[in-house]
Write an enzyme that holds these catalytic residues in place. Structure first.
Site, PDB file in Angstrom:
ATOM      1  N   GLY A  56      12.344  10.873  13.636  1.00  0.00           N
ATOM      2  CA  GLY A  56      12.353  11.364  12.264  1.00  0.00           C
ATOM      3  C   GLY A  56      11.767  12.762  12.218  1.00  0.00           C
ATOM      4  N   ARG A  98      13.642  18.746  20.482  1.00  0.00           N
ATOM      5  CA  ARG A  98      14.714  18.229  19.633  1.00  0.00           C
ATOM      6  C   ARG A  98      15.211  19.389  18.772  1.00  0.00           C
ATOM      7  NH1 ARG A  98      14.674  12.671  18.445  1.00  0.00           N
ATOM      8  NH2 ARG A  98      16.866  13.117  18.049  1.00  0.00           N
ATOM      9  N   GLN A 198      18.008   1.871  14.876  1.00  0.00           N
ATOM     10  CA  GLN A 198      16.957   2.100  13.884  1.00  0.00           C
ATOM     11  C   GLN A 198      17.193   1.299  12.608  1.00  0.00           C
ATOM     12  OE1 GLN A 198      18.524   4.599  15.510  1.00  0.00           O
ATOM     13  NE2 GLN A 198      17.097   6.212  16.092  1.00  0.00           N
ATOM     14  N   ASP A 239      18.090  15.282   8.395  1.00  0.00           N
ATOM     15  CA  ASP A 239      17.270  15.952   9.405  1.00  0.00           C
ATOM     16  C   ASP A 239      17.183  17.447   9.143  1.00  0.00           C
ATOM     17  OD1 ASP A 239      18.266  13.340  10.924  1.00  0.00           O
ATOM     18  OD2 ASP A 239      16.384  14.042  11.816  1.00  0.00           O
ATOM     19  N   ASN A 249      22.364  14.817   9.569  1.00  0.00           N
ATOM     20  CA  ASN A 249      21.607  13.557   9.644  1.00  0.00           C
ATOM     21  C   ASN A 249      22.185  12.742  10.794  1.00  0.00           C
ATOM     22  OD1 ASN A 249      19.502  11.877   8.489  1.00  0.00           O
ATOM     23  ND2 ASN A 249      21.109  10.508   7.802  1.00  0.00           N
ATOM     24  N   LYS A 250      21.592  11.582  11.014  1.00  0.00           N
ATOM     25  CA  LYS A 250      21.985  10.709  12.138  1.00  0.00           C
ATOM     26  C   LYS A 250      23.501  10.538  12.239  1.00  0.00           C
ATOM     27  CE  LYS A 250      20.054   9.309  14.594  1.00  0.00           C
ATOM     28  NZ  LYS A 250      18.952   8.420  14.400  1.00  0.00           N
TER      29      LYS A 250
END
Lengths: 346, 346
Positions: A56, A98, A198, A239, A249-250
């Site tokens: 996250g 990241r 997740q 994100d 995002n994911k």
């Protein structure tokens, strides 16, 4: 209001000032096991981030910040200029862990400035850095609560909500406030979110602790559920948000946004503290590609035969025309408002 | 041309005339293990179908047909009318194993007619049924080859193909003919297809055996790949095709069809022997819901915490406007042509 563990980041990560270590909940194993990993070196901190012990945008940024405190302690006997150089080098190492989320970069920049100022005035950089990140954690928790409270207002009285991955502390606040304070009837549908699951682990567990009914889906089922009118609302975190309203995002967030738009279901993004002022549009968001062997296994069991390759883009970008609203600590915005979000007139 | 195991159904299922048993490759374990299950009773045959030892519309229909031969053997000393009644009852049991694919119903109806005629003329119903299903397997294999050969013509010279689940023998033929006979450069992207992972296991393995490069994706990645222009073609099988051109297939097929249409990528359906003449449109296709606990685990490992429910619709329906073409043993058709596919004038 009693809230699940992941609602307050200080439950899941801290800097141990006695030992000079960074202590992190292992999110790869939670909630099946509640295990904390102790990082004693810069390399161990960087590995905890890349190996997804912490996940996250904000949480991994906090861990990186505490990693700088650890580095400051280990170099405290060095001359000031060498201490500053060591911190800057450590910052570069942590910055490359990241690439997609923007929180990491902003926190590292601010922390390095704070540390440099402390060293120049002869202060204890370790303590100043630990204090600074503690403050960031507290601020971030307050941002998550405000964001989640605004989002709760958007849910209908009978809400059937699709979510993807774990949308973090703001999701917990949204569900808690809507369910417990506002008395809304909620049913959360969580995509399991391969390969790290997740959704199956973190999202399902947190919603269940809050008392919200939660049904797990595999990542290929949402389209059918949209076609049957099963969802009133689609909600994810981000994100990174670009100034054009694009949302990274994911991986998977985009495909469900396409389906939500096709079926007339609003897509709300939990945007926490808003867009990244340094990212003009979605094309400027780097998409991290992670180790493809993760795709070839599930829950530790190899699924693919030998000779088969995998591909693992960890994020995707949803264009602004598919986003109904971005909810931040300041309220509810349409994507086009992201361009002026940080201007003083706002 | 040497072809992978699943190309010829007789490699994977047969009736043992000596023992009076139905022998079936366990597709839940293949290719990690090549294990055959021997069914000695009607209940064991029905269980092999419901538990997905055998999968795919035609293969599970053949196993059901062989199950009738087994029942005929076990009742061969009974009076003719009681043998007929036993077969009809067995047919009802087998008919209710899987509701979505139409092959099962057609094969059972035809087999029961053949068996009844045999009994009325004093013939050995077991032998006649085994002969009949052997013929159906041979016919089905020829249908798959013709369908796959027509589909190979649709692939560009440099094809990057997304597929979902395992599209069966016709997929093997399509890839083999395009790659080996036509010399096309192919790269197959296989969705892993949760919860049973047919893509990770069967599709990836068969393509690799054919010599086609294959990359595995989790089920949340195709949207991103479409947005990056990574696919020239999207191909799946169909468990049932309605006369309006709607296509029922493995859960997830619809959501990737929506993405293919958005990104201008053609969606070709391997339609084998064409539409079900008894199904006017997609709304008339029953969607099987399977045991939701499958969604809560992966590869035998529990993924979800206690207190979390699952939902497992096994199929979805893609409307005809999202289907570019349906490829059958007779050639390539647009969805609107399904309405007249079975008429004599065709």
């Amino acid at each position: 209001m009693t809230l699940p563990l992941l609602t307050h980041r200080s439950n899941t990560l801290r800097y141990d000032r006695d030992q000079g270590t960074v202590v992190v909940l292992d999110r790869r194993r939670y909630p099946h096991e509640t295990v904390f990993v102790t990082c004693c070196s810069l390399d161990e901190v960087a590995h905890a981030i890349t190996a997804m012990v912490v996940q996250g945008g904000p949480p991994l940024a906090y861990v990186a910040g505490y990693g700088l405190a650890l580095v400051a302690r280990q170099h405290r006997t060095w001359p000031t200029e060498q201490q500053r150089a060591a911190l800057i080098q450590a910052g570069e190492t942590l910055r490359h862990t990241r690439p997609t989320a923007d929180d990491l970069h902003h926190l590292l920049n601010a922390a390095l400035t704070v540390a440099s100022d402390a060293l120049l005035r002869g202060d204890d950089a370790e303590r100043v850095l630990a204090d600074f990140v503690d403050g960031q954690v507290a601020t971030g928790d307050a941002v998550a609560e405000r964001c989640g409270r605004h989002a709760a207002q958007l849910l209908p009285d009978d809400a059937t909500i699709l979510t993807h991955c774990f949308a973090g502390a703001a999701l917990n606040w949204m569900l808690s406030v809507a369910h417990r304070e506002q008395g809304k009837r909620l049913h959360l549908y969580a995509n399991e979110t391969r390969p790290y699951l997740q959704g199956a682990r973190l999202t399902a567990h947190q919603a269940h602790e809050i008392g919200v009914a939660v049904t797990l889906l595999t990542d290929n089922m949402a389209g059918f559920c949209f076609s049957r009118g099963m969802f009133t609302t689609y909600v994810t975190a981000a994100d990174r948000i670009a100034l054009d309203g694009s949302v990274a995002n994911k991986i998977g967030t985009y495909q469900y946004a396409v389906l939500a738009a096709r079926h007339g279901v609003p897509f709300y993004v939990l945007g926490y503290d808003g867009p990244d002022p340094a990212t003009p549009d979605g094309a400027h968001i780097p998409i991290e590609e992670r180790d493809a062997t993760e795709v070839l296994q599930c829950a530790g069991v190899r699924t693919a035969p030998q000779g088969v390759a995998g591909y693992y883009p960890a994020f995707d970008v949803t264009p602004p025309d598919l986003v109904t609203a971005i909810v931040t600590e300041r309220g509810v915005f349409v994507p086009a408002e992201m361009a002026t979000y940080h201007l003083p007139s706002q």
